[in-house]
Design an enzyme around this catalytic site. Structure first.
Site, PDB file in Angstrom:
ATOM      1  N   ASP A 198     -35.581  -6.528 -25.453  1.00  0.00           N
ATOM      2  CA  ASP A 198     -34.461  -6.904 -24.582  1.00  0.00           C
ATOM      3  C   ASP A 198     -33.458  -7.713 -25.412  1.00  0.00           C
ATOM      4  OD1 ASP A 198     -33.546  -7.200 -21.591  1.00  0.00           O
ATOM      5  OD2 ASP A 198     -33.289  -9.180 -22.506  1.00  0.00           O
ATOM      6  N   ASN A 206     -20.504  -9.198 -22.774  1.00  0.00           N
ATOM      7  CA  ASN A 206     -19.815  -8.452 -21.723  1.00  0.00           C
ATOM      8  C   ASN A 206     -18.838  -9.344 -20.953  1.00  0.00           C
ATOM      9  OD1 ASN A 206     -20.349  -5.722 -21.698  1.00  0.00           O
ATOM     10  ND2 ASN A 206     -22.256  -5.914 -20.533  1.00  0.00           N
ATOM     11  N   HIS A 211     -16.395  -4.954 -21.341  1.00  0.00           N
ATOM     12  CA  HIS A 211     -17.405  -3.900 -21.394  1.00  0.00           C
ATOM     13  C   HIS A 211     -17.233  -2.986 -22.612  1.00  0.00           C
ATOM     14  CE1 HIS A 211     -19.391  -4.813 -17.634  1.00  0.00           C
ATOM     15  NE2 HIS A 211     -18.194  -4.948 -17.044  1.00  0.00           N
ATOM     16  N   ASP A 215     -20.278  -1.979 -24.913  1.00  0.00           N
ATOM     17  CA  ASP A 215     -20.649  -0.610 -25.285  1.00  0.00           C
ATOM     18  C   ASP A 215     -20.766  -0.464 -26.796  1.00  0.00           C
ATOM     19  OD1 ASP A 215     -20.661   0.044 -22.631  1.00  0.00           O
ATOM     20  OD2 ASP A 215     -18.739   1.110 -22.656  1.00  0.00           O
ATOM     21  N   ASP A 241     -29.505  -3.299 -21.211  1.00  0.00           N
ATOM     22  CA  ASP A 241     -29.711  -3.836 -22.561  1.00  0.00           C
ATOM     23  C   ASP A 241     -31.208  -3.906 -22.874  1.00  0.00           C
ATOM     24  OD1 ASP A 241     -30.354  -5.844 -20.802  1.00  0.00           O
ATOM     25  OD2 ASP A 241     -29.370  -7.448 -21.922  1.00  0.00           O
ATOM     26  N   ARG A 262     -38.219  -7.414 -38.562  1.00  0.00           N
ATOM     27  CA  ARG A 262     -37.071  -6.776 -39.216  1.00  0.00           C
ATOM     28  C   ARG A 262     -36.018  -6.397 -38.185  1.00  0.00           C
ATOM     29  NH1 ARG A 262     -39.711  -3.227 -41.764  1.00  0.00           N
ATOM     30  NH2 ARG A 262     -39.429  -1.395 -40.431  1.00  0.00           N
TER      31      ARG A 262
END
Length: 344
Positions: A198, A206, A211, A215, A241, A262
């Site tokens: 997440d 955002n 937005h 994106d 997300d 990583r």
């Protein structure tokens, strides 16, 4: 009285695969199509049996035998290569002892057309072979059109299936694809890991940058996740997300931890958008199929989600493997630091 030359000229037009032979079986004339079968040979003056081998009737071994077959069907093959099958019928010529032999390809016509590059001009206008060739050509054209249509339909089907399994924004797999991949892994009995990732601070991007920036960040994250995993792994966008990594045939904790570290390090690198930089991070939780005698997908996804929750509570930008104690902590409110350390 028609002369032999006049007969040959007439035969060239109405029977372009004829042979006129004299009483000794020497060729006096051969039709233009017949000559195309052996273009380098001199036909006139050669013996009929220099070009043809009679297979039926089997008792035909000489020209006198051949003359006795008048009115019957002959089965022959051209000598040399290609050994084209030929059908024929002999009619004796009056007064001279010779014969007129009309020939055709029979069922060998398709091979002959290909072998000798024949066209409709090489057959008599009334020859049914022309009609058959037209039908064959029409069938071939129809089959080719059908093949091309099937190819296009198959391509469209593959494209539609690929689109149905793909997240349009990021190009990653979607939930439907995840179900398909996990179902296949369960049937194969292979070991695997599920890593639930997440993004941290994505909402701020955002809210403050719009937005379009969000994106762009998601597309960048998708690329990072692909680069941090193997070709055999599957990266899925399961929500705005949220992502799930399906790591095929990989349950080694050290390797999984390295992948997670990583990935998190790459996610913390600033992401340029227009003239600004977007700052995010990522938290991750992992569950292993080896924890089950028979893996249950819903349970594994729940476990990865629980481990992710603990990574968030631990200060974000961290990775946890699931342990049963996490369920108890969620109920009792115990701190993450109180959880027993899971062995590598």
């Amino acid at each position: 009285m028609i002369t032999q030359q006049q007969l040959a000229q007439l035969a060239d037009q109405v029977s372009p695969m004829h042979v006129i032979v004299d009483a000794d079986g020497q060729i006096l004339s051969a039709g233009p199509t017949l000559k195309k079968l052996r273009p380098d040979e001199e036909w006139v003056g050669q013996a009929f049996f220099d070009f043809f081998e009679v297979s039926r009737p089997r008792w035909v071994h000489s020209f006198q035998d051949l003359l006795s077959t008048a009115g019957s069907k002959l089965h022959m093959n051209m000598r040399g290569e290609p050994s084209t099958g030929i059908k024929g019928m002999l009619a004796p010529l009056p007064n001279c002892g010779g014969a007129f032999i009309n020939l055709s390809f029979g069922i060998s016509v398709l091979e002959a057309v290909q072998d000798y590059d024949l066209t409709s001009a090489d057959f008599a206008p009334t020859d049914l072979t022309i009609e058959m060739l037209y039908l064959v050509e029409a069938k071939s054209a129809a089959m080719e059109a059908s093949r091309q249509l099937n190819t296009r339909l198959q391509g469209a089907k593959i494209a539609a299936e690929e689109q149905a399994f793909t997240d349009t924004l990021t190009g990653l797999k979607n939930r439907r694809a995840m179900d398909h991949v996990l179902g296949r892994l369960l049937k194969s009995g292979r070991e695997f890991a599920l890593m639930h990732v997440d993004l941290d601070f994505f909402k701020q991007v955002n809210d403050t940058m719009g937005h379009a920036a969000g994106d762009a960040v998601l597309q960048h994250v998708a690329q990072v996740m692909v680069e941090c995993t193997r070709q055999t792994d599957t990266t899925v966008r399961v929500g705005g997300d949220e992502f799930v990594l399906i790591l095929d045939d990989l349950t080694d904790r050290k390797m999984l931890r390295k992948i997670a570290e990583r990935l998190i390090a790459r996610l913390e690198e600033p992401i340029p958008f227009e003239d600004k930089l977007c700052h995010i991070s990522g938290s991750a939780g992992t569950s292993l199929s080896t924890a089950f005698e028979k893996p249950d997908i819903a349970t594994m996804l729940h476990q990865a989600d629980v481990a992710l929750y603990f990574a968030k509570n631990a200060g974000r930008a961290q990775h946890f493997f699931y342990s049963p104690e996490m369920e108890e902590e969620g109920a009792t409110g115990a701190s993450v630091s109180e959880l027993p350390k899971v062995a590598e």
